[in-house]
Design a protein around this motif. Structure first.
Motif, PDB file in Angstrom:
ATOM      1  N   ILE A 179      -8.253  -4.613   8.234  1.00 62.43           N
ATOM      2  CA  ILE A 179      -8.646  -3.461   9.054  1.00 62.43           C
ATOM      3  C   ILE A 179      -7.425  -2.837   9.722  1.00 62.43           C
ATOM      4  CG2 ILE A 179      -9.918  -2.730  11.099  1.00 62.43           C
ATOM      5  CD1 ILE A 179     -12.069  -4.795  10.364  1.00 62.43           C
ATOM      6  N   VAL A 180      -6.550  -3.676  10.259  1.00 64.79           N
ATOM      7  CA  VAL A 180      -5.339  -3.153  10.894  1.00 64.79           C
ATOM      8  C   VAL A 180      -4.475  -2.432   9.861  1.00 64.79           C
ATOM      9  CG1 VAL A 180      -3.253  -3.732  12.185  1.00 64.79           C
ATOM     10  CG2 VAL A 180      -5.400  -4.902  12.698  1.00 64.79           C
ATOM     11  N   ALA A 181      -4.393  -2.988   8.648  1.00 65.52           N
ATOM     12  CA  ALA A 181      -3.627  -2.322   7.590  1.00 65.52           C
ATOM     13  C   ALA A 181      -4.227  -0.965   7.244  1.00 65.52           C
ATOM     14  CB  ALA A 181      -3.572  -3.206   6.348  1.00 65.52           C
ATOM     15  N   ALA A 182      -5.566  -0.897   7.203  1.00 64.52           N
ATOM     16  CA  ALA A 182      -6.224   0.385   6.941  1.00 64.52           C
ATOM     17  C   ALA A 182      -5.908   1.381   8.056  1.00 64.52           C
ATOM     18  CB  ALA A 182      -7.732   0.187   6.812  1.00 64.52           C
ATOM     19  N   ARG A 183      -5.951   0.920   9.275  1.00 65.32           N
ATOM     20  CA  ARG A 183      -5.638   1.796  10.407  1.00 65.32           C
ATOM     21  C   ARG A 183      -4.188   2.261  10.356  1.00 65.32           C
ATOM     22  NH1 ARG A 183      -6.413  -1.671  14.511  1.00 65.32           N
ATOM     23  NH2 ARG A 183      -8.657  -1.277  14.593  1.00 65.32           N
ATOM     24  N   ASP A 184      -3.275   1.332  10.059  1.00 68.43           N
ATOM     25  CA  ASP A 184      -1.854   1.658  10.068  1.00 68.43           C
ATOM     26  C   ASP A 184      -1.459   2.596   8.929  1.00 68.43           C
ATOM     27  OD1 ASP A 184      -1.620   0.053  12.272  1.00 68.43           O
ATOM     28  OD2 ASP A 184      -0.521  -1.566  11.268  1.00 68.43           O
ATOM     29  N   THR A 185      -2.099   2.450   7.777  1.00 67.11           N
ATOM     30  CA  THR A 185      -1.743   3.268   6.614  1.00 67.11           C
ATOM     31  C   THR A 185      -2.559   4.546   6.511  1.00 67.11           C
ATOM     32  OG1 THR A 185      -3.342   2.109   5.209  1.00 67.11           O
ATOM     33  CG2 THR A 185      -1.085   1.228   5.267  1.00 67.11           C
ATOM     34  N   GLY A 186      -3.712   4.580   7.188  1.00 66.02           N
ATOM     35  CA  GLY A 186      -4.623   5.699   7.027  1.00 66.02           C
ATOM     36  C   GLY A 186      -5.431   5.632   5.754  1.00 66.02           C
ATOM     37  N   LEU A 187      -5.360   4.509   5.022  1.00 70.15           N
ATOM     38  CA  LEU A 187      -6.115   4.342   3.783  1.00 70.15           C
ATOM     39  C   LEU A 187      -7.478   3.714   4.087  1.00 70.15           C
ATOM     40  CD1 LEU A 187      -3.358   2.970   1.376  1.00 70.15           C
ATOM     41  CD2 LEU A 187      -4.137   5.325   1.675  1.00 70.15           C
ATOM     42  N   PRO A 188      -8.494   4.041   3.296  1.00 70.13           N
ATOM     43  CA  PRO A 188      -9.826   3.505   3.541  1.00 70.13           C
ATOM     44  C   PRO A 188      -9.931   2.013   3.213  1.00 70.13           C
ATOM     45  CG  PRO A 188      -9.824   4.835   1.557  1.00 70.13           C
ATOM     46  CD  PRO A 188      -8.483   5.015   2.191  1.00 70.13           C
ATOM     47  N   PHE A 214     -11.053   8.771  -0.217  1.00 67.87           N
ATOM     48  CA  PHE A 214      -9.790   8.319  -0.814  1.00 67.87           C
ATOM     49  C   PHE A 214      -8.884   9.540  -1.011  1.00 67.87           C
ATOM     50  CE2 PHE A 214     -12.886   5.073  -1.904  1.00 67.87           C
ATOM     51  CZ  PHE A 214     -12.205   3.908  -1.611  1.00 67.87           C
ATOM     52  N   SER A 215      -8.443  10.072   0.109  1.00 70.99           N
ATOM     53  CA  SER A 215      -7.756  11.358   0.089  1.00 70.99           C
ATOM     54  C   SER A 215      -6.353  11.272  -0.513  1.00 70.99           C
ATOM     55  CB  SER A 215      -7.674  11.913   1.512  1.00 70.99           C
ATOM     56  OG  SER A 215      -7.013  11.000   2.376  1.00 70.99           O
ATOM     57  N   LYS A 216      -5.844  10.072  -0.729  1.00 71.21           N
ATOM     58  CA  LYS A 216      -4.539   9.909  -1.370  1.00 71.21           C
ATOM     59  C   LYS A 216      -4.605  10.182  -2.872  1.00 71.21           C
ATOM     60  CE  LYS A 216      -0.742   6.506  -1.552  1.00 71.21           C
ATOM     61  NZ  LYS A 216      -0.349   5.134  -1.148  1.00 71.21           N
ATOM     62  N   VAL A 217      -5.821  10.153  -3.437  1.00 72.11           N
ATOM     63  CA  VAL A 217      -5.982  10.437  -4.853  1.00 72.11           C
ATOM     64  C   VAL A 217      -5.598  11.885  -5.116  1.00 72.11           C
ATOM     65  CG1 VAL A 217      -7.643  10.663  -6.739  1.00 72.11           C
ATOM     66  CG2 VAL A 217      -7.774   8.693  -5.193  1.00 72.11           C
ATOM     67  N   ALA A 218      -4.710  12.080  -6.086  1.00 71.21           N
ATOM     68  CA  ALA A 218      -4.222  13.436  -6.358  1.00 71.21           C
ATOM     69  C   ALA A 218      -5.292  14.264  -7.056  1.00 71.21           C
ATOM     70  CB  ALA A 218      -2.986  13.359  -7.231  1.00 71.21           C
ATOM     71  N   ALA A 275       0.813  -1.218   0.000  1.00 73.64           N
ATOM     72  CA  ALA A 275       0.000   0.000   0.000  1.00 73.64           C
ATOM     73  C   ALA A 275       0.842   1.262   0.000  1.00 73.64           C
ATOM     74  CB  ALA A 275      -0.937   0.000   1.209  1.00 73.64           C
ATOM     75  N   ALA A 276       2.144   1.121   0.171  1.00 68.07           N
ATOM     76  CA  ALA A 276       3.015   2.299   0.184  1.00 68.07           C
ATOM     77  C   ALA A 276       3.176   2.922  -1.198  1.00 68.07           C
ATOM     78  CB  ALA A 276       4.391   1.923   0.739  1.00 68.07           C
ATOM     79  N   HIS A 277       2.837   2.174  -2.243  1.00 67.26           N
ATOM     80  CA  HIS A 277       2.980   2.717  -3.599  1.00 67.26           C
ATOM     81  C   HIS A 277       2.056   3.914  -3.773  1.00 67.26           C
ATOM     82  CE1 HIS A 277       2.957   3.066  -7.958  1.00 67.26           C
ATOM     83  NE2 HIS A 277       4.046   2.315  -7.971  1.00 67.26           N
ATOM     84  N   PRO A 278       2.512   4.972  -4.429  1.00 72.54           N
ATOM     85  CA  PRO A 278       1.676   6.183  -4.551  1.00 72.54           C
ATOM     86  C   PRO A 278       0.381   5.990  -5.324  1.00 72.54           C
ATOM     87  CG  PRO A 278       3.709   6.376  -5.842  1.00 72.54           C
ATOM     88  CD  PRO A 278       3.876   5.193  -4.956  1.00 72.54           C
TER      89      PRO A 278
END
Length: 257
Positions: A115-124, A253-257, A82-85
């Motif tokens: 769910i933990v991954a979503a929490r850790d990354t801040g991604l939905p 999806f706030s990571k979307v530019a 999930a770290a990929h932009p």
């Protein structure tokens, strides 16, 4: 402009003609598409499409049907990918007791890892639930108690009570072409009353083509048909619904530019 918040561009039915599928979607006024991953073997291809196409974004996840085949996919692996932009969400994940293609305990373990991954990354989180409302909600609530995370119930077909409970947890509700089906009276009733600031639209293509495209592979362009039906159902203009659902997508999806 519309956003298809959930599609599978690399699935059979779309991948064979992907370039034309994308062009038809753009011609229909679809501004962005979220290409959803369901198994590890497709992660690279799903991401590759998002890298190549500026209006396509990607997720990373394991569908509940695939939980038995992916015991090695844990939170750490999800977080790493999930770290990929171009990866902007976690999933799809969740519980499916209708088909039971995977052991229910394994589905639940996988769901929690996501769910933990979503929490850790801040991604939905992108949640699939079918015939599993009680367990889905119980896990979501329990995990929310450990720390906040955001997400969407995709291709919503659950009860109105489940929608209310999910929204109480801060989740969005995504409506697919199923809402256009004559048999979907309960879903139409729920969709008509959902707060507009919690609403998304999707195709889940290549599945679930809306009226008037029944019997064909679904594609992102058809989200326009779902939006028109939904706007009429809710007594809103298509422009109002498109603007609201697009704004909601970008908020979630706030990571979307």
């Amino acid at each position: 402009m519309l956003i298809d918040s959930h599609c599978h561009l690399n699935y059979k039915g779309l991948i064979e003609d992907q370039a034309n599928v994308l062009e038809r979607s753009r011609a229909a006024g679809v501004d962005l598409m979220l290409n959803i991953a369901t198994r590890e073997s497709e992660w690279d291809d799903v991401l590759g499409t998002a890298i190549r196409e500026p209006d396509v974004w990607a997720t990373v996840g394991i569908h509940p049907h695939e939980a038995d085949e992916h015991p090695h996919i844990d939170t750490a692996k999800l977080v790493e990918r999930a770290a990929h932009p171009r990866v902007v969400g976690i999933g799809e994940t969740g519980l499916d007791y209708y088909y039971d293609h995977s052991d229910r305990a394994r589905q639940q373990k996988s769901f929690r890892s996501h769910i933990v991954a979503a929490r850790d990354t801040g991604l939905p989180l992108i949640v699939h639930t079918r015939d599993a409302e009680d367990d889905t909600l119980a896990i979501m609530r329990e995990e929310m108690g450990k720390g906040a995370y955001s997400g969407v119930i995709h291709c919503f077909t659950a009860s109105g009570a489940f929608a209310d409970a999910a929204m109480e947890l801060g989740f969005y509700i995504s409506i697919s072409g199923i809402v256009t089906f004559k048999s979907a009276k309960d879903l139409q009733e729920t969709a008509a009353r959902l707060p507009i600031d919690r609403l998304l639209v999707e195709t889940d293509s290549p599945f679930l083509a809306p009226v008037p495209h029944r019997g064909r592979p679904c594609e992102p362009a058809y989200v326009a048909d779902t939006a028109r039906f939904l706007a009429d159902l809710r007594g809103e203009s298509v422009e109002e619904l498109a603007a609201a659902t697009s704004a909601n997508f970008r908020t979630l999806f706030s990571k979307v530019a």
